[in-house]
Write a protein that holds these residues in place. Structure first.
Motif, PDB file in Angstrom:
ATOM      1  N   THR A 127       3.464   9.955  -9.132  1.00 34.25           N
ATOM      2  CA  THR A 127       2.736  10.308 -10.370  1.00 34.25           C
ATOM      3  C   THR A 127       2.086  11.673 -10.246  1.00 34.25           C
ATOM      4  N   GLU A 128       1.465  11.912  -9.081  1.00 36.49           N
ATOM      5  CA  GLU A 128       0.818  13.201  -8.866  1.00 36.49           C
ATOM      6  C   GLU A 128       1.846  14.326  -8.877  1.00 36.49           C
ATOM      7  N   VAL A 129       3.028  14.043  -8.254  1.00 37.62           N
ATOM      8  CA  VAL A 129       4.091  15.045  -8.251  1.00 37.62           C
ATOM      9  C   VAL A 129       4.559  15.330  -9.678  1.00 37.62           C
ATOM     10  N   VAL A 130       4.719  14.236 -10.453  1.00 33.29           N
ATOM     11  CA  VAL A 130       5.139  14.420 -11.848  1.00 33.29           C
ATOM     12  C   VAL A 130       4.093  15.205 -12.626  1.00 33.29           C
ATOM     13  N   ASN A 131       2.824  14.805 -12.427  1.00 26.96           N
ATOM     14  CA  ASN A 131       1.739  15.523 -13.121  1.00 26.96           C
ATOM     15  C   ASN A 131       1.675  16.979 -12.681  1.00 26.96           C
ATOM     16  N   GLU A 132       1.790  17.180 -11.361  1.00 27.72           N
ATOM     17  CA  GLU A 132       1.738  18.543 -10.854  1.00 27.72           C
ATOM     18  C   GLU A 132       2.912  19.365 -11.388  1.00 27.72           C
ATOM     19  N   ARG A 133       4.077  18.721 -11.448  1.00 23.55           N
ATOM     20  CA  ARG A 133       5.230  19.434 -11.997  1.00 23.55           C
ATOM     21  C   ARG A 133       5.019  19.755 -13.475  1.00 23.55           C
ATOM     22  N   SER A 134       4.421  18.785 -14.203  1.00 25.59           N
ATOM     23  CA  SER A 134       4.137  19.044 -15.620  1.00 25.59           C
ATOM     24  C   SER A 134       3.148  20.187 -15.767  1.00 25.59           C
ATOM     25  N   ARG A 135       2.118  20.173 -14.894  1.00 28.55           N
ATOM     26  CA  ARG A 135       1.146  21.263 -14.956  1.00 28.55           C
ATOM     27  C   ARG A 135       1.803  22.597 -14.622  1.00 28.55           C
ATOM     28  N   LEU A 136       2.641  22.591 -13.580  1.00 26.42           N
ATOM     29  CA  LEU A 136       3.318  23.830 -13.200  1.00 26.42           C
ATOM     30  C   LEU A 136       4.249  24.311 -14.312  1.00 26.42           C
ATOM     31  N   GLU A 137       4.959  23.344 -14.935  1.00 27.41           N
ATOM     32  CA  GLU A 137       5.845  23.733 -16.036  1.00 27.41           C
ATOM     33  C   GLU A 137       5.048  24.289 -17.199  1.00 27.41           C
TER      34      GLU A 137
ATOM     35  N   ARG B  25       0.823  -1.202   0.000  1.00 28.85           N
ATOM     36  CA  ARG B  25       0.000   0.000   0.000  1.00 28.85           C
ATOM     37  C   ARG B  25       0.865   1.262   0.000  1.00 28.85           C
ATOM     38  N   ALA B  26       1.929   1.225   0.801  1.00 26.50           N
ATOM     39  CA  ALA B  26       2.824   2.385   0.852  1.00 26.50           C
ATOM     40  C   ALA B  26       3.481   2.620  -0.501  1.00 26.50           C
ATOM     41  N   GLU B  27       3.889   1.515  -1.152  1.00 24.00           N
ATOM     42  CA  GLU B  27       4.497   1.653  -2.472  1.00 24.00           C
ATOM     43  C   GLU B  27       3.492   2.216  -3.473  1.00 24.00           C
ATOM     44  N   GLN B  28       2.239   1.696  -3.388  1.00 29.69           N
ATOM     45  CA  GLN B  28       1.204   2.215  -4.279  1.00 29.69           C
ATOM     46  C   GLN B  28       0.959   3.699  -4.022  1.00 29.69           C
ATOM     47  N   ALA B  29       0.872   4.044  -2.700  1.00 31.88           N
ATOM     48  CA  ALA B  29       0.675   5.455  -2.359  1.00 31.88           C
ATOM     49  C   ALA B  29       1.858   6.293  -2.824  1.00 31.88           C
ATOM     50  N   LEU B  30       3.077   5.714  -2.655  1.00 28.79           N
ATOM     51  CA  LEU B  30       4.258   6.439  -3.093  1.00 28.79           C
ATOM     52  C   LEU B  30       4.267   6.618  -4.602  1.00 28.79           C
ATOM     53  N   ASN B  31       3.888   5.540  -5.320  1.00 31.06           N
ATOM     54  CA  ASN B  31       3.821   5.652  -6.782  1.00 31.06           C
ATOM     55  C   ASN B  31       2.772   6.677  -7.198  1.00 31.06           C
ATOM     56  N   ALA B  32       1.604   6.608  -6.506  1.00 29.59           N
ATOM     57  CA  ALA B  32       0.548   7.573  -6.829  1.00 29.59           C
ATOM     58  C   ALA B  32       1.017   8.997  -6.528  1.00 29.59           C
TER      59      ALA B  32
END
Length: 640
Positions: A138-148, A128-135
């Protein structure tokens, strides 16, 4: 009964049966310790009590079935007593040992199971922690893409710095602001590569003065640094620079965010606006205009001191209500002003109105007010702004001009009548001289000169009287049924002497069918003959003149064309104005007051028609075209 007791009973019974049938083989002395197997099983699958029960049960079964005398509870030999006691003691010890071993094994198994369960829980939690970490990743990557993406679409330059002031990342707008890619910057000391000067003081901006350097040092946002920079492409620009700290989870400053915006165009527009406003104020002051702003919500009018003064209030009275305005407008003009305001508001047009203002001392001033309504998104008027200026002098000048014009018209009318009075005796005297027919050629020449000049003077007086009647609205028409051919023939007959005297060739084209008009016969003849006379006068001798008349599309069209001097394009729009002939030529010998074409136009317009003039320019002749409506009703032709 528990499982251990059942096992004890079954195991003991089984061993008794086996040993009972094998007694012959054991020669009356079977191995009693064999019962320990059942005891061990009972203790293993049950408990110490089950093992002890199996031991007791095995001892009793041995005494009864296996120790002689058989089937008896008696023990004869001492040796058998020892064997029985050994079985009983060993069974008890074995039961204890097996039960302890089983208990330890169970504890170990339970511990293993607990460890397994805990491990499984840890595995699930880890997954679960790995899934949460992956999520989260992913959210961080998406958020960074959105911010960029957001950063790249921003019209301002954005840069992210680390704790030392080094640039981590920028958007493209930063390069656009600086006119090229920024060089590597690792710390605040590298800011020397950016050349800038403070707009207010024109002093050089030091590396430690830049907004991000101040933010990293003090930990507080710096907003609104205004500076002039030298871009990397050599162009100077005005920028607005700001920065804010970036903190980590502990609150420690981890970097800074910088926003830089090129405001050169805004500064230029603002400067141009200030200059325009200054010019506007100077123009308003020079023209002594009052400015006003009418808020329709509060019903207040805010003006400049000149506006207040024009309404007879002290210059400091710059805020007035509607009542203060309407109280000073002349009562006779107030309805007109209100109607003009309503018309401009409803029609979304400019408000333009002249009216009188009555000052407290009773004096009256004329003002001209111009304004525009401003509307909200729903089309509702919210305010009106405009200017006001004193036009009293202009109104007085206009009134004086009207008086002068009236006096001029009266003078022209009087002059025409006074000049007409001596013409009749002179004309009679000339006719008498013709009847006497003197043989002296000099006297005949003088008589003919007087006759021609009297005719010319009579035409001038007639023109003056016609203009006077037109201006005063007293020119009337005697409307009858008019034959167009008759009008043209009489006009040609009237102008023929002048045409022949200048040796012109006149071509006349008449309609084949009769054409009837409703009009003033005399005035129409006057119009056509006037245009023929003009063609003859302004065409060099030996020229050509064409007169054509047709009826088409419910109109009678009369065209008079010549090969004369033509008309310049600058003169064409003013040709039908009064006294235009004098503007055309002051040294012409043709004579005239320049009133003929004005009279022609007015007479044609009174008949419901129009006249137009065409010319390709000087030296290329001219053409006058008259259009008159034909008789609309069924005309009764005289004599038929």
């Amino acid at each position: 009964m528990s499982n251990g007791y059942v096992v004890a009973a079954l195991a003991t019974a089984t061993i008794v049966i086996v040993q009972y049938f094998l007694l012959p083989l054991f020669m009356g002395s079977p191995p009693l310790l064999l019962f320990l197997l059942g005891v061990a099983l009972a203790a293993w699958y049950g408990s110490f009590r089950a093992g002890l029960f199996a031991t007791v049960l095995s001892t009793l079964a041995s005494i009864f079935y296996l120790i002689e005398p058989l089937h008896s509870w008696q023990i004869v030999e001492q040796r058998e007593w020892l064997r029985t006691l050994l079985l009983l003691s060993v069974g008890a010890v074995l039961s204890l040992m097996v039960s302890l071993l089983r208990s330890g094994e169970r504890k170990a198994l339970l511990e293993v199971l607990r460890q397994k369960e805990r491990l499984e829980r840890e595995i699930v939690e880890r997954q679960r922690a790995e899934q949460a970490l992956n999520a989260a990743h992913t959210e961080v990557v998406n958020e960074r893409s959105r911010l960029e993406a957001i950063m790249e679409t921003l019209p301002v330059g954005v840069a992210i710095l680390d704790a030392q002031g080094g640039i981590i990342g920028t958007n493209r707008a930063v390069d656009q602001v600086w006119g090229g890619p920024c060089p590597p910057v690792r710390s605040v000391s590298d800011y020397a590569v950016f050349k800038a000067w403070w707009v207010d003081t024109d002093e050089r901006v030091r590396p430690e003065d830049w907004a991000p350097a101040q933010v990293l040092k003090k930990g507080e946002p710096v907003v609104g640094q205004l500076m002039e920079i030298l871009r990397f492409d050599g162009v100077r620009a005005i920028v607005h620079n700001s920065a804010a700290p970036i903190r980590d989870a502990t609150g420690r400053i981890a970097g800074a965010a910088v926003v830089v915006m090129d405001i050169s165009e805004s500064v230029k527009r603002e400067q141009a606006l200030r200059e325009s406003e200054e010019r506007y104020r100077l123009a308003i002051d020079a023209a002594q205009m009052g400015t006003w702003d009418w808020d329709l919500g509060s019903r207040k009018v805010v003006g400049n001191p000149r506006h207040a003064a024009l309404f007879g209030y002290p210059p400091k009275e710059t805020v007035m209500d509607e009542g203060m305005i309407s109280d000073r407008i002349h009562p006779e003009d107030l309805p007109h002003v209100a109607a003009t305001v309503d018309e401009a508001r409803e029609g979304h047009t400019r408000y333009d109105c002249d009216f009188r203002i009555v000052w407290p001392d009773g004096s009256v001033r004329w003002v001209s007010s111009i304004g525009d309504f401003h509307y909200d998104a729903h089309g509702t008027p919210v305010r009106m702004i405009g200017v006001l200026r004193d036009i009293t002098d202009r109104k007085q000048a206009e009134e004086a001009l009207r008086d002068a014009d009236r006096q001029k018209n009266e003078f022209i009318a009087m002059l025409g009548h006074e000049l007409r009075n001596p013409l009749a005796p002179i004309r009679n005297a000339v006719h008498l001289m013709r009847k006497l027919d003197t043989p002296d050629p000099n006297l005949r020449w003088a008589r003919d000169v007087v006759d021609r000049q009297v005719d010319h003077l009579a035409r001038l007086v007639s023109d003056l009287l016609d203009v006077s009647r037109i201006v005063q609205g007293k020119l009337t028409l005697q409307i009858t049924l008019v034959d167009l051919v008759t009008v043209i023939n009489q006009a040609v007959e009237t102008s023929q002497p002048l045409i022949e005297s200048r040796h012109h060739t006149l071509s006349v084209a008449m309609p084949e069918e009769p054409v009837y008009l409703e009009g003033d016969h005399v005035r129409l003849v006057q119009v056509v003959s006037n245009l023929l006379d003009n063609a003859a006068k302004y065409t060099p001798e030996g020229g050509r003149i064409w007169l054509a008349a047709v009826a088409e599309n419910g109109e009678a069209i009369i065209s008079i064309r010549d090969t004369g001097e033509g008309i310049s394009s600058a003169l064409l729009p003013h040709l039908f104005d009064a006294f235009t002939q004098a503007a055309r030529t002051l040294d012409r010998a043709q004579g005239g007051l320049g009133l003929g074409l004005m009279i022609v136009q007015k007479i044609i317009e009174m008949h419901g028609g129009n006249v137009e003039v065409k010319s390709e320019g000087l030296g290329k002749g001219s053409e006058f075209v008259i259009r008159l409506p034909l008789c609309e009703q069924v005309c009764v032709v005289p004599g038929l």
